[in-house]
Design a protein around this motif. Sequence first.
Motif, mmCIF file in Angstrom:
data_model
loop_
_atom_site.group_PDB
_atom_site.id
_atom_site.type_symbol
_atom_site.label_atom_id
_atom_site.label_comp_id
_atom_site.label_asym_id
_atom_site.label_seq_id
_atom_site.Cartn_x
_atom_site.Cartn_y
_atom_site.Cartn_z
ATOM 1 N N UNK A 1 -31.990 3.403 -33.649
ATOM 2 C CA UNK A 1 -30.951 4.011 -32.795
ATOM 3 C C UNK A 1 -31.549 4.448 -31.462
ATOM 4 N N UNK A 2 -32.759 5.019 -31.516
ATOM 5 C CA UNK A 2 -33.421 5.455 -30.283
ATOM 6 C C UNK A 2 -33.749 4.285 -29.382
ATOM 7 N N UNK A 3 -34.248 3.207 -29.985
ATOM 8 C CA UNK A 3 -34.592 2.015 -29.216
ATOM 9 C C UNK A 3 -33.351 1.409 -28.567
ATOM 10 N N UNK A 4 -32.308 1.246 -29.370
ATOM 11 C CA UNK A 4 -31.097 0.619 -28.845
ATOM 12 C C UNK A 4 -30.479 1.455 -27.717
ATOM 13 N N UNK A 5 -30.499 2.785 -27.895
ATOM 14 C CA UNK A 5 -29.939 3.660 -26.859
ATOM 15 C C UNK A 5 -30.743 3.525 -25.565
ATOM 16 N N UNK A 6 -32.065 3.408 -25.685
ATOM 17 C CA UNK A 6 -32.906 3.245 -24.498
ATOM 18 C C UNK A 6 -32.585 1.924 -23.809
ATOM 19 N N UNK A 7 -32.431 0.854 -24.598
ATOM 20 C CA UNK A 7 -32.107 -0.452 -24.026
ATOM 21 C C UNK A 7 -30.760 -0.387 -23.304
ATOM 22 N N UNK A 8 -29.786 0.254 -23.931
ATOM 23 C CA UNK A 8 -28.456 0.367 -23.314
ATOM 24 C C UNK A 8 -28.561 1.076 -21.966
ATOM 25 N N UNK A 9 -29.288 2.191 -21.923
ATOM 26 C CA UNK A 9 -29.439 2.935 -20.657
ATOM 27 C C UNK A 9 -30.084 2.065 -19.584
ATOM 28 N N UNK A 10 -31.118 1.327 -19.975
ATOM 29 C CA UNK A 10 -31.820 0.472 -19.018
ATOM 30 C C UNK A 10 -30.885 -0.636 -18.526
ATOM 31 N N UNK A 11 -30.186 -1.274 -19.450
ATOM 32 C CA UNK A 11 -29.294 -2.379 -19.079
ATOM 33 C C UNK A 11 -28.230 -1.896 -18.097
ATOM 34 N N UNK A 12 -27.609 -0.755 -18.411
ATOM 35 C CA UNK A 12 -26.545 -0.234 -17.534
ATOM 36 C C UNK A 12 -27.099 0.042 -16.143
ATOM 37 N N UNK A 13 -28.261 0.656 -16.077
ATOM 38 C CA UNK A 13 -28.861 0.988 -14.779
ATOM 39 C C UNK A 13 -29.209 -0.273 -13.982
ATOM 40 N N UNK A 14 -29.786 -1.252 -14.652
ATOM 41 C CA UNK A 14 -30.194 -2.485 -13.975
ATOM 42 C C UNK A 14 -28.972 -3.280 -13.490
ATOM 43 N N UNK A 15 -27.936 -3.333 -14.340
ATOM 44 C CA UNK A 15 -26.722 -4.067 -13.954
ATOM 45 C C UNK A 15 -26.043 -3.364 -12.781
ATOM 46 N N UNK A 16 -26.094 -2.027 -12.792
ATOM 47 C CA UNK A 16 -25.497 -1.273 -11.678
ATOM 48 C C UNK A 16 -26.175 -1.654 -10.353
ATOM 49 N N UNK A 17 -27.497 -1.746 -10.376
ATOM 50 C CA UNK A 17 -28.241 -2.146 -9.172
ATOM 51 C C UNK A 17 -27.852 -3.574 -8.762
ATOM 52 N N UNK A 18 -27.758 -4.469 -9.742
ATOM 53 C CA UNK A 18 -27.413 -5.862 -9.430
ATOM 54 C C UNK A 18 -26.010 -5.951 -8.830
ATOM 55 N N UNK A 19 -25.096 -5.123 -9.327
ATOM 56 C CA UNK A 19 -23.735 -5.119 -8.765
ATOM 57 C C UNK A 19 -23.766 -4.715 -7.299
ATOM 58 N N UNK A 20 -24.652 -3.761 -6.986
ATOM 59 C CA UNK A 20 -24.759 -3.320 -5.587
ATOM 60 C C UNK A 20 -25.304 -4.427 -4.692
ATOM 61 N N UNK A 21 -26.252 -5.202 -5.205
ATOM 62 C CA UNK A 21 -26.864 -6.249 -4.370
ATOM 63 C C UNK A 21 -26.009 -7.520 -4.345
ATOM 64 N N UNK A 22 -25.087 -7.631 -5.290
ATOM 65 C CA UNK A 22 -24.306 -8.867 -5.442
ATOM 66 C C UNK A 22 -23.576 -9.263 -4.164
ATOM 67 N N UNK A 23 -22.910 -8.285 -3.545
ATOM 68 C CA UNK A 23 -22.027 -8.617 -2.417
ATOM 69 C C UNK A 23 -22.798 -9.242 -1.255
#
Length: 356
Positions: free
Chosen positions: A241-263
């Motif tokens: 559960x700890x590992x998966x939660x960490x992965x989720x946090x990382x994925x959300x943060x990284x995707x958020x950055x990619x969304x910003x650079x997308x445009x």
Amino acid sequence: MNVLGIETTCDETAAAIVAPGEDGRGVIRSNEVLSQIAEHAAYGGVVPEIAARAHVEVLDRLIARALDRAGMALKDVDGIAVAAGPGLIGGVLVGLVTAKTLALVARKPLLAVNHLEAHALTARLTDGLAFPYLLLLASGGHTQLVAVKGVGDYVRLGGTIDDAIGEAFDKVAKLLGLAYPGGPEVERMAEAGDPERFALPRPMLGRRDANFSLSGLKTALRIEAERTAPLAERDVADLCAGFQAAVVDVVVDRVRVALRTFSGVAGHPTALVAAGGVSANGAIRRALAALAGEAGLAFVAPPLALCGDNGAMIAWAGIERLRLGMTDDITAPARARWPFADVPPAEAPRAEATAG
Ligand code: KG4
Ligand code: ZN
């Protein structure tokens, strides 16, 4: 237009028949997948020689079955698509030589498809999605954020600098004594676990580029596991559960950055798309759906049967290419490595790209 798709790049042998539908989506007429997981399980991972041999043993029958289920003969298809890489070279060769032979004998166009491109285009097969969209492609061998601008027009916004996300799930599962492939096992154990009990790091969080790093998280988990050993079922659940939660946090943060650079690279995205085996993970899907909602975007992830490797996605990528006249000939090479997305042009508003 009916296209046969053949997939043999890893540990799934697959064949499918797909046709374009009237609504822009694809119609899957048959989709046969034979997993080799049982043959590799004892080794805790995919053994390339075993994989190649297993593909040889079943591929011809599987293709016959895919044709049969679609009510067709080889003469009825309009093209033969095959994943020509990237992947385990022995398996890729089995699929490619088979596809070339069928194409020659039946005088059909050959479509040598990039396996990653096929994952990337699956959202168009299932949802008829328009370009451009932001893709998180996460599997056992790859983790990339890609601006999908058109067929053959892909810009890589970020990727992992060490382990792929699926690979990290698989390694964590192995470390905790869970079965291979690890992703579904870790997810199942995590359901009953406490994600807060172990303090695990969130590597790369807050970085301005959209890259990933998973190996430090994996090491941190190993240290916690060793400190806690011998592990009871409760401990394994909490670690998962700890590992998966960490992965989720990382994925959300990284995707958020990619969304910003997308445009800056591709304009306004039509959707956030997840693809590859890891996109089967419920926690990751829920987090990405919430993030897309926040950004006012649709979230598209394939049905579970199309998250992992399959022939339908290869057939669909073949249709996309055939419609544009992008066919291949008998000299098409098998490729162990085959990056499908270019790094963005220098003026794109982002930090340096890292190959991985
Ligand atoms: O796309 P795929 O079927 O094959 C590759 O091309 O690699 O992806 C397989 C990967 C494996 O690493 C597997 O553990 C991971 O996807 N995976 C998952 C889940 N289901 C499969 N990872 C996390 N959660 C899942 N539910
Ligand atoms: Zn894959």
